[in-house]
Design a protein around this motif. Structure first.
Motif, PDB file in Angstrom:
ATOM      1  N   LEU A 211       1.171   4.151  -2.803  1.00  0.00           N
ATOM      2  CA  LEU A 211       0.869   5.508  -2.362  1.00  0.00           C
ATOM      3  C   LEU A 211       2.031   6.470  -2.603  1.00  0.00           C
ATOM      4  O   LEU A 211       1.852   7.531  -3.194  1.00  0.00           O
ATOM      5  CB  LEU A 211       0.507   5.487  -0.872  1.00  0.00           C
ATOM      6  CG  LEU A 211       0.039   6.774  -0.234  1.00  0.00           C
ATOM      7  CD1 LEU A 211      -1.212   7.305  -0.910  1.00  0.00           C
ATOM      8  CD2 LEU A 211      -0.244   6.529   1.246  1.00  0.00           C
TER       9      LEU A 211
ATOM     10  N   LEU B 102       0.828  -1.192   0.000  1.00  0.00           N
ATOM     11  CA  LEU B 102       0.000   0.000   0.000  1.00  0.00           C
ATOM     12  C   LEU B 102       0.873   1.256   0.000  1.00  0.00           C
ATOM     13  O   LEU B 102       0.636   2.189  -0.776  1.00  0.00           O
ATOM     14  CB  LEU B 102      -0.935   0.015   1.211  1.00  0.00           C
ATOM     15  CG  LEU B 102      -1.910   1.175   1.226  1.00  0.00           C
ATOM     16  CD1 LEU B 102      -3.296   0.685   1.593  1.00  0.00           C
ATOM     17  CD2 LEU B 102      -1.472   2.241   2.187  1.00  0.00           C
TER      18      LEU B 102
ATOM     19  N   LYS C 218     -12.325  11.252   5.808  1.00  0.00           N
ATOM     20  CA  LYS C 218     -13.239  10.487   6.656  1.00  0.00           C
ATOM     21  C   LYS C 218     -12.945  10.684   8.134  1.00  0.00           C
ATOM     22  O   LYS C 218     -11.800  10.857   8.542  1.00  0.00           O
ATOM     23  CB  LYS C 218     -13.158   8.993   6.331  1.00  0.00           C
ATOM     24  CG  LYS C 218     -13.764   8.641   5.002  1.00  0.00           C
ATOM     25  CD  LYS C 218     -13.715   7.155   4.775  1.00  0.00           C
ATOM     26  CE  LYS C 218     -14.315   6.818   3.426  1.00  0.00           C
ATOM     27  NZ  LYS C 218     -14.225   5.404   3.142  1.00  0.00           N
TER      28      LYS C 218
ATOM     29  N   LEU D 167      -2.452   6.121  -5.693  1.00  0.00           N
ATOM     30  CA  LEU D 167      -3.571   6.174  -4.755  1.00  0.00           C
ATOM     31  C   LEU D 167      -3.893   7.582  -4.249  1.00  0.00           C
ATOM     32  O   LEU D 167      -4.463   7.732  -3.167  1.00  0.00           O
ATOM     33  CB  LEU D 167      -3.294   5.250  -3.570  1.00  0.00           C
ATOM     34  CG  LEU D 167      -3.098   3.776  -3.891  1.00  0.00           C
ATOM     35  CD1 LEU D 167      -2.719   2.998  -2.636  1.00  0.00           C
ATOM     36  CD2 LEU D 167      -4.342   3.198  -4.522  1.00  0.00           C
ATOM     37  N   ASP D 168      -3.564   8.606  -5.013  1.00  0.00           N
ATOM     38  CA  ASP D 168      -3.811   9.977  -4.558  1.00  0.00           C
ATOM     39  C   ASP D 168      -5.281  10.223  -4.238  1.00  0.00           C
ATOM     40  O   ASP D 168      -5.607  10.809  -3.202  1.00  0.00           O
ATOM     41  CB  ASP D 168      -3.338  10.998  -5.585  1.00  0.00           C
ATOM     42  CG  ASP D 168      -1.818  11.151  -5.610  1.00  0.00           C
ATOM     43  OD1 ASP D 168      -1.123  10.422  -4.875  1.00  0.00           O
ATOM     44  OD2 ASP D 168      -1.339  12.016  -6.369  1.00  0.00           O
ATOM     45  N   ASP D 169      -6.188   9.793  -5.107  1.00  0.00           N
ATOM     46  CA  ASP D 169      -7.627  10.006  -4.872  1.00  0.00           C
ATOM     47  C   ASP D 169      -8.096   9.217  -3.651  1.00  0.00           C
ATOM     48  O   ASP D 169      -8.864   9.731  -2.825  1.00  0.00           O
ATOM     49  CB  ASP D 169      -8.456   9.632  -6.100  1.00  0.00           C
ATOM     50  CG  ASP D 169      -8.228  10.598  -7.252  1.00  0.00           C
ATOM     51  OD1 ASP D 169      -7.873  11.773  -6.984  1.00  0.00           O
ATOM     52  OD2 ASP D 169      -8.400  10.185  -8.414  1.00  0.00           O
ATOM     53  N   TRP D 170      -7.647   7.970  -3.510  1.00  0.00           N
ATOM     54  CA  TRP D 170      -7.993   7.158  -2.340  1.00  0.00           C
ATOM     55  C   TRP D 170      -7.493   7.832  -1.066  1.00  0.00           C
ATOM     56  O   TRP D 170      -8.216   7.923  -0.073  1.00  0.00           O
ATOM     57  CB  TRP D 170      -7.377   5.764  -2.491  1.00  0.00           C
ATOM     58  CG  TRP D 170      -7.512   4.913  -1.266  1.00  0.00           C
ATOM     59  CD1 TRP D 170      -8.579   4.150  -0.912  1.00  0.00           C
ATOM     60  CD2 TRP D 170      -6.542   4.773  -0.219  1.00  0.00           C
ATOM     61  NE1 TRP D 170      -8.332   3.536   0.306  1.00  0.00           N
ATOM     62  CE2 TRP D 170      -7.098   3.898   0.747  1.00  0.00           C
ATOM     63  CE3 TRP D 170      -5.273   5.291   0.005  1.00  0.00           C
ATOM     64  CZ2 TRP D 170      -6.414   3.540   1.908  1.00  0.00           C
ATOM     65  CZ3 TRP D 170      -4.591   4.930   1.167  1.00  0.00           C
ATOM     66  CH2 TRP D 170      -5.170   4.063   2.096  1.00  0.00           C
ATOM     67  N   TYR D 171      -6.261   8.317  -1.102  1.00  0.00           N
ATOM     68  CA  TYR D 171      -5.641   8.985   0.044  1.00  0.00           C
ATOM     69  C   TYR D 171      -6.490  10.184   0.482  1.00  0.00           C
ATOM     70  O   TYR D 171      -6.774  10.353   1.665  1.00  0.00           O
ATOM     71  CB  TYR D 171      -4.231   9.424  -0.347  1.00  0.00           C
ATOM     72  CG  TYR D 171      -3.450  10.160   0.705  1.00  0.00           C
ATOM     73  CD1 TYR D 171      -2.730   9.483   1.666  1.00  0.00           C
ATOM     74  CD2 TYR D 171      -3.399  11.558   0.708  1.00  0.00           C
ATOM     75  CE1 TYR D 171      -1.982  10.154   2.626  1.00  0.00           C
ATOM     76  CE2 TYR D 171      -2.660  12.241   1.661  1.00  0.00           C
ATOM     77  CZ  TYR D 171      -1.950  11.536   2.608  1.00  0.00           C
ATOM     78  OH  TYR D 171      -1.222  12.212   3.543  1.00  0.00           O
ATOM     79  N   LYS D 172      -6.899  11.010  -0.457  1.00  0.00           N
ATOM     80  CA  LYS D 172      -7.711  12.191  -0.134  1.00  0.00           C
ATOM     81  C   LYS D 172      -9.029  11.789   0.520  1.00  0.00           C
ATOM     82  O   LYS D 172      -9.453  12.406   1.491  1.00  0.00           O
ATOM     83  CB  LYS D 172      -7.983  13.024  -1.388  1.00  0.00           C
ATOM     84  CG  LYS D 172      -6.776  13.777  -1.887  1.00  0.00           C
ATOM     85  CD  LYS D 172      -7.180  14.737  -2.980  1.00  0.00           C
ATOM     86  CE  LYS D 172      -6.553  14.339  -4.276  1.00  0.00           C
ATOM     87  NZ  LYS D 172      -6.867  15.265  -5.373  1.00  0.00           N
ATOM     88  N   GLU D 173      -9.665  10.760  -0.006  1.00  0.00           N
ATOM     89  CA  GLU D 173     -10.938  10.297   0.565  1.00  0.00           C
ATOM     90  C   GLU D 173     -10.763   9.737   1.974  1.00  0.00           C
ATOM     91  O   GLU D 173     -11.557  10.015   2.868  1.00  0.00           O
ATOM     92  CB  GLU D 173     -11.592   9.254  -0.344  1.00  0.00           C
ATOM     93  CG  GLU D 173     -12.153   9.829  -1.624  1.00  0.00           C
ATOM     94  CD  GLU D 173     -13.154  10.949  -1.366  1.00  0.00           C
ATOM     95  OE1 GLU D 173     -14.066  10.776  -0.527  1.00  0.00           O
ATOM     96  OE2 GLU D 173     -13.006  12.015  -1.999  1.00  0.00           O
ATOM     97  N   VAL D 174      -9.725   8.949   2.172  1.00  0.00           N
ATOM     98  CA  VAL D 174      -9.462   8.377   3.496  1.00  0.00           C
ATOM     99  C   VAL D 174      -9.164   9.489   4.501  1.00  0.00           C
ATOM    100  O   VAL D 174      -9.636   9.458   5.635  1.00  0.00           O
ATOM    101  CB  VAL D 174      -8.298   7.353   3.436  1.00  0.00           C
ATOM    102  CG1 VAL D 174      -7.808   6.980   4.826  1.00  0.00           C
ATOM    103  CG2 VAL D 174      -8.738   6.102   2.688  1.00  0.00           C
TER     104      VAL D 174
END
Length: 184
Positions: free
Chosen positions: A21, A17, A37, A27-34
């Motif tokens: 990253l 991961l 939260k 994983l930039d978009d995933w990182y921003k979403e996480v």
């Protein structure tokens, strides 16, 4: 602390991961979403004896900061002894770090004397064990207990698209700090 064994070697799925990253930047978009939260604390932390107040700092960031204020002790001569447990919990991978602060206030001390270190009182030792049990039962791994937070995850030469912060990307920065600067 495990010497010679690096966190990403022992937990290859987290290593993969972090590679996606930081090295591959997939994983930039995933990182921003996480990071957006809210991370809810285990309810059991709010039921610990001796803890009179819990402050949670949760923001658009890869981790949250939790201050657990232990019941103050008042002694002779206006002596005040406070103990605070600081937790950092990553939103990226299920890990946490714990630190202990001692604040001493007395009439002969200008201001407050703050000291950081391992748990030194019976109350903090018990709370440390309880927090560890609660976090493990909720799927988290305590980093400061097992790994060197200053362990190198990547040398900066391996990370072309990230501004250099220190000499290298450490485990601490990789899981708790917005090194990618995507949380602006």
């Amino acid at each position: 602390m495990k010497h010679g064994i690096h966190f990403i070697e022992e937990y290859p799925r987290y290593g993969q991961l972090l590679e996606k990253l930081y090295r591959k930047r997939e994983l930039d978009d995933w990182y921003k979403e996480v990071c957006k939260k809210e991370l809810l604390l285990p309810e059991e932390l709010f039921c610990l004896n001796e803890v009179e107040k819990i402050n949670v700092s949760s923001r658009y960031w890869p981790s949250i900061d939790v201050s657990m204020h232990v019941t103050s002790k008042i002694g002779e001569g206006n002596f005040l002894f406070n103990q605070i447990i600081q937790l950092r919990i990553s939103k990226i991978i299920p890990v946490y770090d714990v630190n202990f602060c001692y604040k001493i206030k007395h009439q002969v001390i200008a201001g407050t004397l703050d000291m950081w270190g391992p748990p030194q009182t019976a109350a903090l030792m018990d709370l440390d064990n309880c927090i560890s049990e609660i976090m493990v039962l909720n799927g988290f791994l305590g980093l400061s207990e097992l790994y060197d937070l200053h362990d190198t995850v990547y040398e900066w030469s391996d990370l072309q698209e990230i501004d250099k912060v220190n000499r290298r990307l450490t485990l601490e920065d990789a899981v708790f700090v917005d090194i990618l600067e995507l949380c602006n």
